[in-house]
Every structure is written in structure tokens, then in C-alpha cells.
Design an enzyme around this catalytic site. Structure first.
Site: not given
Ligand code: COD
Ligand code: ZN
Length: 365
Positions: A40, A42, A45, A61, A166
Site C-alpha cells: 500500500c 502508506s 510514505h 499492514h 486496508c
Molecule cells: N491528481 C490526481 N490524482 C493524483 C495526483 C494528482 N495531483 N497525484 C497522484 N494521483 C493519483 C495517482 O496516480 C494514484 O493513482 C493515486 O493518486 C494514489 O494511489 P496509490 O495507489 O499510489 O495509493 P493508495 O491508494 O495505496 O493509498 C493512498 C492513501 C492516500 C490512502 C495513502 O497514501 C495514505 O495517505 N494513507 C494514510 C491514511 C490511512 O488511512 N492509512 C491507513 C492505512 S493505508
Molecule cells: Zn494501507
């Protein structure tokens, strides 16, 4: 005991696959043999040095596995049970738990990187290793608190069920529990990764319309349609807020979800909501940047709010999501780009970072 884990020693350096010491299994602990662990954003990050996490640490996780051993006072699971890991362990007795908000339980002790009781169970050569998200699941085994071990039916494949912990919990929960989207309400979802796609399918299940998906990548928008988006916006080509306004005839949406973790996109999400609309921030901004909004706009009864783990009550929600999956009403298979081994974790991070994967699921040996 010894187990194999992927350890992060320094930000932006490859995770090291090595043997570590795990234990002891204390009274409220459950030892799980991890079968599958999703990759994931996170975790990524933390890999990039997100503030507040001590190193060295075992990340991971989003996992499912089989209980191998339980502590002396554990009653809710026994060896042989199949479990999905709940990232938000709870006591069941504090004020938040008593009011049903077990995902906000106040009783967790110790800073980030520690287990629920404030201790750690991982070490290497006498050096302490920390646990990400109350578990540390990029490993063959993990020790978690009893309330983090959610039993599931044995016929459900663990290599699919892991994503409930998650991606589904955070995404579907944000839509159905935190926002409580109702039939006919309009939504915009900024970010169509593993979690965003689940916000989309959660709002679809809730009967939202239209469901507007926003991303920078055409491949993600294609997926978004598969998960229930009725309109898509490629934010690399056009102004997302302007387009949301056009689609909603200048009203804005009832709910905008930010599922990326960037200040700019939180601002865009807020600007996309209508009077009395809600902006739900799912993504965590990894540094301490501040958000600015025009206070006057709040007088239109707009709300900006966060969600903790999709307001998930894991013992209730995990079996529910898995039932819906087994009935074909929720998608999990379509989130999995590929299966890989623990040793492939660094390539899996690379694929996630470069938009090549929704979820890589690591299968432990
Ligand atoms: N505009 C539009 N889309 C965008 C932009 C932008 N400027 N920048 C990036 N994106 C898109 C990317 O192309 C991608 O498709 C998407 O955003 C992000 O997806 P992933 O696959 O990289 O990330 P995820 O879905 O695995 O995780 C996203 C979270 C926001 C949930 C994660 O990064 C986070 O902040 N997690 C902490 C919060 C939480 O609840 N954590 C518990 C466990 S995750
Ligand atoms: Zn996660």
C-alpha cells in the site's frame, strides 16, 4: 522464535530481507503466520521518510494469515483460525469504544512503531526493530493484539482477503461509515489507487450518482470505471475542479474524497463541493505542510473532515465486506495487479510509485 522479514533501516534504501527475532507471545498477543500481505502507498510514505516513524522498522499492514499461537488470556481466536489484520486495535471499554468508535480507541500506549501495549516484539542482534501500523506484516510471522486478529471463514482465499484490512476498510469505510453517502448523492473521488478505487466502489454500493473519478493516469481512470465511476477526469489534461463544476451544472458535489495525500488535491476536493457538501480527507500528507481555505466559504455550511481508517469497526465490517465479495457485489480480484514474493518488495514499491500497480500482493513462503 525466528522469522524472515523485510526491514527498513534508512529512508529510501532497499528493504533488507533477513532473519529477525520475534517474541515473546504475551498474554493478549496472537502470533499469526502471514500468508499474504498487500503493498500500500502508506508503506511507501514511510519508506520515503514520513515524519514520526522510528527505524529500523518492519513495514506491511494489509495482511491475512493463520493463527499459530495465542497468549494466555486470548479468547476470540485460537490456533488454526484464519484472520485478517485490523490496523486499529481497541480495548472495548474506553469512552470512544463504548460509543462505538472503536477505531479511535484511546488506550493504545506508546508512540508510533510500538504494539498496542506500548512494547515491541522484534529485534535483530539485540537491536530493537519497530512495528508499522500495530503489526509489521512484511514478514512470515507477526505478533498482533487480540483485537487486531479478525477471524474470517476458512473458505475465503487469504490472498484476496488481505486487502480488506486496508484498501477496502479505508476506502469503503470512508464512503459508507465516515461520509454515510446516501442514494442519489453526487461524489468526486480524487485519486484512483488501491484505496480510491474502494471509495468508488463504496459510493457505488451506497447508490451515489454521479460518481466522478479524478486521476493523472488513464490506466487508473479505466479501472475507476470498472469500479463504478460514471464520469472520469484526467487531471493531467484538464482542470479537475472546473470539470466537476461542469458535470454538476455548477453546483458542486455532495461529497469529495481526497485519496492521494497532497495539500493541492485536498484544496481541489474542497473547492469541488456544493453548499452543505463535505470534503472527506482520506490521504495523509506525509510532511507538516499547512492547508489554506477561504473561511468565507464555510458559511455555505461546507465541512472538511478527516477519516480514521474509514471509521472501520473491523469485527463487523471485515466479515461484511467478505460476504459482499463472495456474492460478487464487491471487487477484490481486480485490485490485484500481481502476486510476488517477500523478496520482491523493493520492485513492488517501484511499481506502486510509478503507477504500474494497484496492489502487489506478497505471498509468504
Ligand atoms: N491528481 C490526481 N490524482 C493524483 C495526483 C494528482 N495531483 N497525484 C497522484 N494521483 C493519483 C495517482 O496516480 C494514484 O493513482 C493515486 O493518486 C494514489 O494511489 P496509490 O495507489 O499510489 O495509493 P493508495 O491508494 O495505496 O493509498 C493512498 C492513501 C492516500 C490512502 C495513502 O497514501 C495514505 O495517505 N494513507 C494514510 C491514511 C490511512 O488511512 N492509512 C491507513 C492505512 S493505508
Ligand atoms: Zn494501507
Amino acid at each position: 522464535m525466528k522469522t524472515t522479514a523485510a526491514v527498513l533501516y534508512q529512508p529510501r534504501t532497499p528493504l533488507k530481507i533477513e532473519e529477525v527475532e520475534l517474541g515473546p507471545v504475551k498474554d493478549e498477543d496472537v502470533l499469526v503466520r502471514i500468508v499474504a500481505s498487500g503493498v500500500c502507498h502508506s508503506d511507501l510514505h514511510v519508506y520515503h521518510g514520513q515524519e514520526g516513524w522510528p527505524l529500523p522498522m518492519v513495514l506491511g499492514h494489509e495482511a491475512a494469515g493463520v493463527v499459530e499461537e495465542v497468549g494466555a488470556t486470548v479468547r476470540s481466536v485460537r490456533p488454526g483460525d484464519h484472520v485478517v489484520i485490523n490496523l486499529a486495535p481497541f480495548c472495548g471499554r474506553c469512552e470512544d469504544c463504548a460509543s462505538g468508535k472503536i477505531y479511535l480507541c484511546e488506550r493504545k500506549r506508546g508512540p508510533a512503531g510500538h504494539l498496542y501495549d506500548g512494547g515491541t516484539r522484534l529485534a535483530k542482534g539485540g537491536r530493537r526493530i519497530y512495528h508499522y501500523a500495530n503489526c509489521a506484516a512484511y514478514a512470515n510471522h507477526a505478533i498482533i493484539h487480540e483485537s487486531s486478529a479478525i477471524p474470517i471463514a476458512k473458505h475465503i482465499p487469504l490472498e484476496k482477503a488481505c486487502l480488506v484490512g486496508c484498501a477496502l476498510a479505508a476506502g469503503i469505510g470512508a464512503a459508507m461509515n465516515t461520509a454515510k453517502v446516501a442514494p442519489g448523492q453526487s461524489v468526486a473521488v480524487f485519486g484512483c489507487g488501491g484505496v480510491g478505487l474502494n471509495v468508488i466502489q463504496g459510493t457505488r454500493l451506497a447508490g451515489a450518482s454521479p460518481i466522478i473519478a479524478i486521476d493523472l493516469l488513464e490506466s487508473k481512470l479505466y479501472k475507476a470505471r470498472e469500479f463504478g465511476a460514471t464520469e472520469t477526469i484526467d487531471a493531467s489534461q484538464e482542470d479537475a475542479v472546473k470539470r466537476v463544476m461542469e458535470i454538476t451544472r455548477n453546483r458542486g458535489v455532495d461529497f469529495a474524497f481526497e485519496v492521494i495525500g497532497r495539500v493541492e488535491t485536498i484544496q481541489q476536493a474542497y473547492q469541488s463541493i456544493r453548499a452543505s457538501g463535505k470534503c472527506v480527507v482520506v490521504g495523509v500528507v506525509a510532511d507538516s505542510s499547512e492547508l489554506s481555505i477561504v473561511p468565507r466559504t464555510l458559511l455555505q455550511e461546507k465541512t472538511i473532515m478527516g477519516t480514521r481508517y474509514g471509521s472501520t469497526r473491523a469485527p463487523r465490517d471485515f466479515p461484511l465486506y467478505l460476504d459482499l465479495y463472495m456474492q460478487g457485489r464487491l471487487k477484490i480480484d481486480e485490485l490485484i495487479t500481481r502476486y510476488a514474493k517477500l523478496e520482491d518488495i523493493n520492485e513492488a514499491f517501484h511499481a506502486l510509485e510509478h503507477g504500474e500497480a494497484i496492489r502487489t500482493v506478497l505471498l509468504m513462503e
